[in-house]
Design a protein around this motif. Sequence first.
Motif, PDB file in Angstrom:
ATOM      1  N   ALA A  11      53.090  20.865  38.787  1.00 13.92           N
ATOM      2  CA  ALA A  11      51.728  20.487  39.110  1.00 13.92           C
ATOM      3  C   ALA A  11      51.236  21.375  40.148  1.00 13.92           C
ATOM      4  N   LEU A  12      49.870  21.552  40.148  1.00  9.67           N
ATOM      5  CA  LEU A  12      49.195  22.245  40.962  1.00  9.67           C
ATOM      6  C   LEU A  12      48.555  21.150  41.944  1.00  9.67           C
ATOM      7  N   LEU A  13      48.779  20.903  43.111  1.00  8.93           N
ATOM      8  CA  LEU A  13      48.471  20.094  43.775  1.00  8.93           C
ATOM      9  C   LEU A  13      47.306  20.273  44.866  1.00  8.93           C
ATOM     10  N   VAL A  14      46.129  19.854  44.666  1.00  4.02           N
ATOM     11  CA  VAL A  14      44.887  20.307  45.538  1.00  4.02           C
ATOM     12  C   VAL A  14      44.387  18.921  46.286  1.00  4.02           C
ATOM     13  N   PRO A  15      45.229  18.652  47.491  1.00  5.06           N
ATOM     14  CA  PRO A  15      44.769  17.389  48.193  1.00  5.06           C
ATOM     15  C   PRO A  15      43.575  17.386  48.876  1.00  5.06           C
ATOM     16  N   TYR A  16      42.746  16.108  48.656  1.00  9.93           N
ATOM     17  CA  TYR A  16      41.398  16.159  48.854  1.00  9.93           C
ATOM     18  C   TYR A  16      41.687  16.350  50.528  1.00  9.93           C
ATOM     19  N   PRO A  17      40.761  17.175  51.314  1.00  3.50           N
ATOM     20  CA  PRO A  17      40.822  17.491  52.611  1.00  3.50           C
ATOM     21  C   PRO A  17      40.351  16.274  53.530  1.00  3.50           C
ATOM     22  N   HIS A  18      39.489  15.497  52.972  1.00  4.79           N
ATOM     23  CA  HIS A  18      39.063  14.381  54.028  1.00  4.79           C
ATOM     24  C   HIS A  18      39.798  12.802  53.679  1.00  4.79           C
ATOM     25  N   TYR A  26      50.450  14.831  52.532  1.00  2.98           N
ATOM     26  CA  TYR A  26      51.780  14.460  52.718  1.00  2.98           C
ATOM     27  C   TYR A  26      52.314  13.976  51.453  1.00  2.98           C
ATOM     28  N   ASN A  27      51.608  13.498  50.626  1.00  2.40           N
ATOM     29  CA  ASN A  27      52.246  13.162  49.191  1.00  2.40           C
ATOM     30  C   ASN A  27      52.597  14.181  48.331  1.00  2.40           C
ATOM     31  N   ALA A  28      51.752  15.239  48.427  1.00  2.00           N
ATOM     32  CA  ALA A  28      51.772  16.760  47.860  1.00  2.00           C
ATOM     33  C   ALA A  28      52.992  17.370  48.302  1.00  2.00           C
ATOM     34  N   GLN A  29      53.188  17.349  49.532  1.00  2.00           N
ATOM     35  CA  GLN A  29      54.368  17.881  50.294  1.00  2.00           C
ATOM     36  C   GLN A  29      55.854  17.616  49.563  1.00  2.00           C
ATOM     37  N   VAL A  30      55.795  16.152  49.318  1.00  2.00           N
ATOM     38  CA  VAL A  30      56.860  15.873  48.479  1.00  2.00           C
ATOM     39  C   VAL A  30      57.258  16.350  47.167  1.00  2.00           C
ATOM     40  N   ILE A  31      56.316  16.626  46.467  1.00  2.00           N
ATOM     41  CA  ILE A  31      56.489  17.223  45.196  1.00  2.00           C
ATOM     42  C   ILE A  31      56.676  18.530  45.555  1.00  2.00           C
ATOM     43  N   GLU A  32      55.996  19.177  46.296  1.00  2.00           N
ATOM     44  CA  GLU A  32      56.329  20.862  46.756  1.00  2.00           C
ATOM     45  C   GLU A  32      57.862  20.737  46.912  1.00  2.00           C
ATOM     46  N   LYS A  33      58.357  19.960  47.997  1.00  2.00           N
ATOM     47  CA  LYS A  33      59.660  19.864  48.615  1.00  2.00           C
ATOM     48  C   LYS A  33      60.630  19.753  47.449  1.00  2.00           C
ATOM     49  N   ALA A  34      60.209  18.948  46.226  1.00  4.29           N
ATOM     50  CA  ALA A  34      61.254  18.918  45.261  1.00  4.29           C
ATOM     51  C   ALA A  34      61.066  20.160  44.138  1.00  4.29           C
ATOM     52  N   GLY A  35      60.368  20.885  44.455  1.00  7.85           N
ATOM     53  CA  GLY A  35      60.205  22.124  43.765  1.00  7.85           C
ATOM     54  C   GLY A  35      59.498  21.554  42.317  1.00  7.85           C
ATOM     55  N   SER A  36      58.571  20.831  42.498  1.00  2.00           N
ATOM     56  CA  SER A  36      57.986  20.312  41.156  1.00  2.00           C
ATOM     57  C   SER A  36      56.442  20.911  41.266  1.00  2.00           C
TER      58      SER A  36
END
Length: 86
Positions: A11-18, A26-36
């Motif tokens: 997944a390419l994750l683009v968190p809404y900055p606001h 924080y949710n996106a960091q979980v995905i990134e940490k899992a290598g996904s």
Amino acid sequence: VAELLAVRRPALLVPYPHASNNHQLYNAQVIEKAGSGRIISDAAITPPRMVEFFKKAGSYSPSRGPEVMFQEADQNLASYLTSRSG
């Protein structure tokens, strides 16, 4: 987040900055940490960066699934509650 971890697709994750309390990051960091997936800021996303991600997407190999969501949950909760108590 749970669905992305469960299906183990890149997944390419683009968190809404606001977003409230920056929860999307924080949710996106979980995905990134899992290598996904990979996090990219809204300001930094460009067509060439998207192309780069999708070219590499086939090489992503998520090593962990939903179990990563619960790692260190007790410490994270305690830290959060301590920070809110003043």
